[in-house]
Design an enzyme around this catalytic site. Structure first.
Site: not given
Ligand code: VGL
Ligand code: ZN
Length: 218
Positions: A23, A121, A166
Protein backbone atom coordinates in the site's frame (compact mmCIF):
# COMPACT_ATOMS: atom_id res chain seq x y z
CA UNK A 1 36.91 -7.35 24.99
CA UNK A 2 37.32 -8.48 21.41
CA UNK A 3 37.23 -12.02 20.13
CA UNK A 4 33.47 -12.51 20.05
CA UNK A 5 32.12 -13.61 16.71
CA UNK A 6 30.01 -10.84 15.18
CA UNK A 7 26.38 -11.71 14.42
CA UNK A 8 25.57 -12.36 10.78
CA UNK A 9 24.86 -8.92 9.42
CA UNK A 10 23.54 -9.89 6.02
CA UNK A 11 20.70 -12.08 4.88
CA UNK A 12 21.20 -13.62 1.45
CA UNK A 13 18.16 -13.57 -0.80
CA UNK A 14 17.16 -17.02 -1.97
CA UNK A 15 15.24 -18.44 -4.90
CA UNK A 16 12.03 -18.89 -2.88
CA UNK A 17 11.90 -15.29 -1.67
CA UNK A 18 9.32 -12.69 -2.66
CA UNK A 19 9.16 -9.04 -1.63
CA UNK A 20 5.62 -7.91 -0.77
CA UNK A 21 5.27 -4.11 -0.89
CA UNK A 22 2.17 -2.98 0.98
CA UNK A 23 0.00 0.00 0.00
CA UNK A 24 2.58 2.65 -0.95
CA UNK A 25 -0.19 4.93 -2.21
CA UNK A 26 -0.65 8.69 -2.29
CA UNK A 27 -3.43 8.71 0.32
CA UNK A 28 -1.11 7.11 2.88
CA UNK A 29 1.59 9.71 2.29
CA UNK A 30 1.76 13.28 3.62
CA UNK A 31 -0.84 15.37 1.79
CA UNK A 32 -3.08 12.32 1.31
CA UNK A 33 -6.46 11.58 2.89
CA UNK A 34 -5.18 9.07 5.50
CA UNK A 35 -1.62 10.28 5.88
CA UNK A 36 0.82 8.01 7.66
CA UNK A 37 3.44 10.23 9.32
CA UNK A 38 6.57 10.19 7.11
CA UNK A 39 4.85 7.62 4.89
CA UNK A 40 6.77 8.69 1.79
CA UNK A 41 10.07 7.96 3.55
CA UNK A 42 9.55 4.31 2.64
CA UNK A 43 9.79 4.93 -1.09
CA UNK A 44 13.54 5.12 -1.49
CA UNK A 45 14.44 2.16 0.75
CA UNK A 46 11.74 0.12 -0.98
CA UNK A 47 13.11 1.01 -4.43
CA UNK A 48 16.56 -0.11 -3.34
CA UNK A 49 15.28 -3.33 -1.76
CA UNK A 50 13.05 -4.16 -4.73
CA UNK A 51 16.15 -4.14 -6.91
CA UNK A 52 17.64 -6.87 -4.77
CA UNK A 53 14.67 -9.20 -5.23
CA UNK A 54 13.88 -11.05 -8.43
CA UNK A 55 10.23 -11.36 -7.40
CA UNK A 56 8.15 -8.43 -6.18
CA UNK A 57 4.40 -8.18 -5.53
CA UNK A 58 2.65 -4.86 -4.77
CA UNK A 59 -0.66 -4.30 -3.03
CA UNK A 60 -3.12 -1.46 -3.49
CA UNK A 61 -5.89 -0.54 -1.05
CA UNK A 62 -8.85 -0.07 -3.42
CA UNK A 63 -12.17 1.02 -1.92
CA UNK A 64 -15.49 1.92 -3.53
CA UNK A 65 -17.24 5.19 -2.53
CA UNK A 66 -19.20 4.75 0.71
CA UNK A 67 -17.00 1.89 1.94
CA UNK A 68 -17.98 0.42 5.32
CA UNK A 69 -14.58 1.32 6.83
CA UNK A 70 -15.15 5.05 6.21
CA UNK A 71 -16.40 7.10 9.17
CA UNK A 72 -18.46 9.06 6.64
CA UNK A 73 -20.57 5.92 6.07
CA UNK A 74 -21.66 5.93 9.74
CA UNK A 75 -23.62 9.03 10.71
CA UNK A 76 -22.40 10.54 13.97
CA UNK A 77 -19.07 8.68 13.88
CA UNK A 78 -15.64 10.19 13.52
CA UNK A 79 -12.44 8.85 11.98
CA UNK A 80 -10.28 6.69 14.27
CA UNK A 81 -13.28 5.60 16.39
CA UNK A 82 -13.99 1.88 16.63
CA UNK A 83 -17.31 0.23 15.82
CA UNK A 84 -18.49 -3.37 15.94
CA UNK A 85 -18.84 -4.73 12.43
CA UNK A 86 -20.39 -8.14 11.76
CA UNK A 87 -16.83 -9.54 11.62
CA UNK A 88 -15.58 -7.82 14.80
CA UNK A 89 -14.05 -4.49 15.77
CA UNK A 90 -13.50 -2.06 12.91
CA UNK A 91 -11.56 1.19 13.18
CA UNK A 92 -13.23 3.92 11.16
CA UNK A 93 -11.02 5.82 8.72
CA UNK A 94 -11.26 9.00 6.74
CA UNK A 95 -12.37 8.27 3.16
CA UNK A 96 -9.23 7.01 1.39
CA UNK A 97 -7.92 5.07 -1.59
CA UNK A 98 -11.13 5.39 -3.57
CA UNK A 99 -10.94 3.44 -6.80
CA UNK A 100 -9.51 5.40 -9.74
CA UNK A 101 -8.65 8.49 -7.69
CA UNK A 102 -5.19 10.07 -7.48
CA UNK A 103 -5.03 9.10 -3.80
CA UNK A 104 -5.39 5.43 -4.68
CA UNK A 105 -2.50 5.51 -7.16
CA UNK A 106 0.83 4.05 -6.17
CA UNK A 107 3.39 6.71 -5.22
CA UNK A 108 4.82 8.11 -8.44
CA UNK A 109 8.43 7.71 -7.26
CA UNK A 110 8.13 3.95 -6.76
CA UNK A 111 10.38 2.39 -9.35
CA UNK A 112 9.66 -1.31 -9.52
CA UNK A 113 9.14 -2.09 -13.21
CA UNK A 114 9.75 -5.79 -12.58
CA UNK A 115 6.84 -6.12 -10.07
CA UNK A 116 5.02 -9.26 -11.15
CA UNK A 117 1.60 -8.69 -9.58
CA UNK A 118 -0.39 -5.75 -8.24
CA UNK A 119 -3.02 -7.13 -5.89
CA UNK A 120 -6.03 -4.93 -5.04
CA UNK A 121 -7.91 -5.39 -1.79
CA UNK A 122 -10.73 -3.75 0.14
CA UNK A 123 -13.07 -3.54 -2.85
CA UNK A 124 -16.04 -5.25 -1.13
CA UNK A 125 -18.30 -2.43 0.11
CA UNK A 126 -19.25 -4.13 3.40
CA UNK A 127 -15.90 -5.43 4.62
CA UNK A 128 -12.45 -3.98 5.16
CA UNK A 129 -9.24 -5.70 4.14
CA UNK A 130 -6.03 -4.89 5.95
CA UNK A 131 -4.29 -8.12 5.07
CA UNK A 132 -3.08 -8.86 1.57
CA UNK A 133 -4.27 -12.44 2.15
CA UNK A 134 -7.70 -12.21 3.79
CA UNK A 135 -10.52 -9.74 4.31
CA UNK A 136 -11.04 -8.60 7.90
CA UNK A 137 -13.47 -11.48 8.51
CA UNK A 138 -10.25 -13.53 8.30
CA UNK A 139 -11.95 -16.07 6.06
CA UNK A 140 -12.58 -14.46 2.68
CA UNK A 141 -9.32 -14.99 0.75
CA UNK A 142 -7.81 -12.54 -1.72
CA UNK A 143 -6.17 -15.41 -3.59
CA UNK A 144 -2.63 -14.28 -2.73
CA UNK A 145 -1.75 -17.35 -0.65
CA UNK A 146 -2.70 -19.61 -3.57
CA UNK A 147 -0.72 -17.46 -5.99
CA UNK A 148 2.41 -17.43 -3.85
CA UNK A 149 2.20 -21.14 -3.01
CA UNK A 150 1.62 -22.08 -6.62
CA UNK A 151 4.68 -20.06 -7.61
CA UNK A 152 6.73 -21.96 -5.04
CA UNK A 153 7.68 -19.08 -2.75
CA UNK A 154 8.57 -19.87 0.85
CA UNK A 155 9.72 -16.59 2.42
CA UNK A 156 7.74 -13.36 2.21
CA UNK A 157 9.61 -10.13 3.00
CA UNK A 158 7.30 -7.23 3.79
CA UNK A 159 7.61 -3.45 3.80
CA UNK A 160 5.34 -0.45 3.22
CA UNK A 161 2.31 1.18 4.86
CA UNK A 162 1.14 0.96 7.43
CA UNK A 163 3.35 -0.99 9.84
CA UNK A 164 0.59 -1.37 12.46
CA UNK A 165 -2.26 -2.25 10.07
CA UNK A 166 -1.80 -3.66 6.60
CA UNK A 167 1.82 -4.73 7.05
CA UNK A 168 1.03 -6.31 10.40
CA UNK A 169 -2.01 -8.28 9.25
CA UNK A 170 -0.35 -9.34 6.01
CA UNK A 171 2.69 -10.67 7.89
CA UNK A 172 0.52 -12.59 10.37
CA UNK A 173 -1.50 -14.17 7.59
CA UNK A 174 1.63 -14.99 5.56
CA UNK A 175 3.02 -16.86 8.54
CA UNK A 176 -0.33 -18.58 9.17
CA UNK A 177 -0.45 -19.68 5.54
CA UNK A 178 2.85 -21.50 5.91
CA UNK A 179 5.27 -18.86 4.62
CA UNK A 180 8.10 -17.42 6.68
CA UNK A 181 7.28 -13.73 7.07
CA UNK A 182 10.12 -11.24 7.53
CA UNK A 183 9.30 -7.57 8.15
CA UNK A 184 11.81 -4.98 7.00
CA UNK A 185 10.92 -2.55 9.74
CA UNK A 186 12.77 0.60 8.68
CA UNK A 187 11.09 0.37 5.27
CA UNK A 188 7.68 0.71 6.99
CA UNK A 189 5.93 3.61 8.73
CA UNK A 190 3.05 3.38 11.23
CA UNK A 191 -0.29 5.17 11.61
CA UNK A 192 -0.39 4.88 15.42
CA UNK A 193 -3.94 4.63 16.76
CA UNK A 194 -3.79 4.20 20.56
CA UNK A 195 -1.38 1.30 21.23
CA UNK A 196 -1.39 -0.07 17.68
CA UNK A 197 2.41 -0.02 17.26
CA UNK A 198 3.11 -1.82 20.55
CA UNK A 199 0.32 -4.31 19.77
CA UNK A 200 1.90 -5.04 16.39
CA UNK A 201 5.35 -5.63 17.93
CA UNK A 202 3.89 -7.96 20.59
CA UNK A 203 2.00 -9.88 17.97
CA UNK A 204 5.17 -10.39 15.88
CA UNK A 205 6.90 -11.89 18.90
CA UNK A 206 3.89 -14.14 19.59
CA UNK A 207 3.76 -15.33 15.99
CA UNK A 208 7.53 -15.81 15.70
CA UNK A 209 7.71 -13.20 12.95
CA UNK A 210 11.19 -11.75 12.45
CA UNK A 211 11.78 -8.06 11.95
CA UNK A 212 15.00 -6.92 10.30
CA UNK A 213 16.56 -3.68 9.11
CA UNK A 214 16.97 -2.93 5.44
CA UNK A 215 20.75 -2.78 5.84
CA UNK A 216 20.72 -6.54 6.46
CA UNK A 217 19.88 -6.90 2.75
CA UNK A 218 22.89 -5.21 1.14
C1 VGL B 1 -4.58 0.74 5.81
C2 VGL B 1 -6.12 1.65 7.23
C3 VGL B 1 -7.09 1.55 6.27
C4 VGL B 1 -3.17 0.30 5.58
C5 VGL B 1 -5.56 0.63 4.83
O1 VGL B 1 -2.74 0.22 4.41
O2 VGL B 1 -2.47 0.04 6.58
N1 VGL B 1 -4.87 1.23 7.00
N2 VGL B 1 -6.80 1.04 5.08
ZN1 ZN C 1 -8.26 1.11 3.53
Amino acid sequence: MCGEKPMARTMPIEAGDVFLVIDVQNDFCPGGLLPVPYGDDVVSPINRLANRFTHVVLTQDWHPHGHHSFASSHPGRKPYETIQAHYGAQTLWPDHCIQETHGAQLHADLQIPHAELILRKGFRPEIDSYSAFFENDRETPTGLAGYLHERGFSRVFLAGLAFDYCVRYSAEDAQRQGFTAVIIEDACRAIGVEDSVEAARLSFVEHGINTIEASVIP
